[in-house]
Design an enzyme around this catalytic site. Structure first.
Site, mmCIF file in Angstrom:
data_model
loop_
_atom_site.group_PDB
_atom_site.id
_atom_site.type_symbol
_atom_site.label_atom_id
_atom_site.label_comp_id
_atom_site.label_asym_id
_atom_site.label_seq_id
_atom_site.Cartn_x
_atom_site.Cartn_y
_atom_site.Cartn_z
ATOM 1 N N CYS A 1 1.967 -7.693 -5.558
ATOM 2 C CA CYS A 1 1.992 -8.397 -4.278
ATOM 3 C C CYS A 1 3.468 -8.646 -3.963
ATOM 4 O O CYS A 1 4.163 -9.310 -4.738
ATOM 5 C CB CYS A 1 1.238 -9.715 -4.433
ATOM 6 S SG CYS A 1 1.278 -10.787 -2.978
ATOM 7 N N CYS B 1 3.691 -4.448 2.009
ATOM 8 C CA CYS B 1 2.640 -5.382 1.582
ATOM 9 C C CYS B 1 1.561 -4.495 0.982
ATOM 10 O O CYS B 1 1.224 -3.444 1.551
ATOM 11 C CB CYS B 1 2.099 -6.152 2.782
ATOM 12 S SG CYS B 1 0.515 -6.999 2.475
ATOM 13 N N THR B 2 1.052 -4.886 -0.175
ATOM 14 C CA THR B 2 0.132 -3.993 -0.891
ATOM 15 C C THR B 2 -1.212 -3.815 -0.186
ATOM 16 O O THR B 2 -1.984 -2.923 -0.551
ATOM 17 C CB THR B 2 -0.089 -4.495 -2.334
ATOM 18 O OG1 THR B 2 -0.486 -5.869 -2.293
ATOM 19 C CG2 THR B 2 1.180 -4.348 -3.151
HETATM 20 N N1 DGL Z 1 -0.633 -8.188 -0.563
HETATM 21 C C1 DGL Z 1 0.402 -9.098 -0.353
HETATM 22 C C2 DGL Z 1 1.782 -8.442 -0.361
HETATM 23 O O1 DGL Z 1 1.977 -7.405 -0.953
HETATM 24 C C3 DGL Z 1 0.314 -10.153 0.690
HETATM 25 C C4 DGL Z 1 -0.871 -10.343 1.550
HETATM 26 C C5 DGL Z 1 -1.038 -11.816 1.889
HETATM 27 O O2 DGL Z 1 -1.705 -12.494 1.114
HETATM 28 O O3 DGL Z 1 -0.480 -12.264 2.905
HETATM 29 O O4 DGL Z 1 2.716 -8.977 0.174
#
Ligand code: DGL
Length: 311
Positions: A82, A191-192
């Protein structure tokens, strides 16, 4: 504090976390690269999104999840899949768990820059974009090129709810990034969750798939490199084979928090190394434990989505 040393540590799982299902875009690459490993995936969907919270809130949530994982699994590696949680917590984690393999992720600007892209749109959460760590990354890669950061509140929710395609998703994405059509020659998915929206994003920008960059594969390689270095890969030969193939390859693809010394390989070279997709239902059942912070049926639904996203 425990350190990674004894040989039976090889059998410990690799723990991967995200604010929700997005980290699966890293996990699925790691699973393909390291089919002999055991993984635990934790998605903190009850607290998602992280990207619109404060740094302190995200740090606390991440450290809590890590402490819980440490107690229950004593994993041989912590992977913060993340970008937002990496920005908020990885530095502190390194102080709390010295000597442990800790892997974070950051937007894959490097491969886009290495490929000679000149006008790069970087999509990430609002929190990632406003942090100093991201500013430093921009600075490193903005020389001679235009890098445009864009915070995308509301975008991760489409992946999180499994709405990966369709008119509503296309419309939301087009509304958010449509103004950049013709103005950028690449987009970095910082963002993943966003790799699951790759189609709508590429369509909205009228870019081909190879102009879309994400850090999943680079991060997976970094995990394998760290474990190989410390003798913790279950299949030692996998490390040797990867090193040989890397030497023959051309460009490091993807980005993980730290660049991997000596690791240079094109993604296409990799698919001949790791070969076919090894992720079948039987493989999943034996190799991946999915956990989610949502209770009851909602949690079960989320785990069903996790399994779907692995394929
Ligand atoms: N998947 C997360 C990332 O890589 C963030 C998504 C979120 O919870 O806002 O930043």
């Amino acid at each position: 504090m425990q350190t990674v040393s004894s040989s039976n540590r090889k059998e410990a799982p690799i723990w991967v976390m995200d604010s929700g299902v997005g980290g699966i875009s890293v996990l699925r690459e790691a699973a393909r690269l390291m089919p002999d490993e055991q993984f635990v995936f934790f998605g903190d969907s009850v607290h998602a999104p992280y990207g619109t919270k404060t740094t302190e809130e995200v740090r606390e949530l991440t450290l809590e999840a890590v402490a819980d994982a440490e107690k229950r699994y004593h994993p041989k590696a912590f992977v913060i899949a993340c970008n937002t949680a990496t920005t908020a917590a990885v530095k502190v984690m390194r102080g709390l768990y010295p000597g442990r393999a800790i892997v974070g992720i950051e937007p894959a600007l490097k491969p886009a820059a290495d490929a000679g892209r000149r006008h790069i749109l970087v999509l990430a959460t609002p929190l990632t974009i406003k942090e100093e760590k991201f500013r430093a990354l921009l600075q490193r890669f903005s020389d001679g090129r235009e890098v445009i950061p864009l915070g995308c509140p509301g975008l991760m929710e489409y992946a999180e709810s499994g709405q990966l395609d369709g008119p509503e998703t296309d419309a939301f994405v087009a509304d958010m990034i449509g103004e950049y059509v013709g103005k950028v020659d690449a987009v970095v998915l910082g963002c993943t969750h966003y790799p699951f929206l790759r189609g709508p994003i590429a369509r909205a920008l009228k870019l081909s798939d190879d102009a879309v960059y994400d850090g999943g594969y680079g991060t997976a390689k970094h995990i394998r490199f760290l474990l190989g270095e410390t003798g913790l890969l279950r299949d030692d030969d996998a490390y040797e084979r990867a090193a040989l193939n890397d030497a023959a390859g051309s460009a490091f693809y993807g980005a993980s928090e730290a660049e991997v010394p000596g690791e240079r390989m094109a993604r296409s070279a990799c698919s001949t190394v790791s070969g076919e997709t090894l992720i079948t239902d039987a493989w999943l059942d034996n190799h991946v434990i999915f956990e989610n912070s949502l209770p009851g049926a909602a949690g079960a639904d989320r785990i069903a989505l996790c399994r779907r996203l692995m394929k």
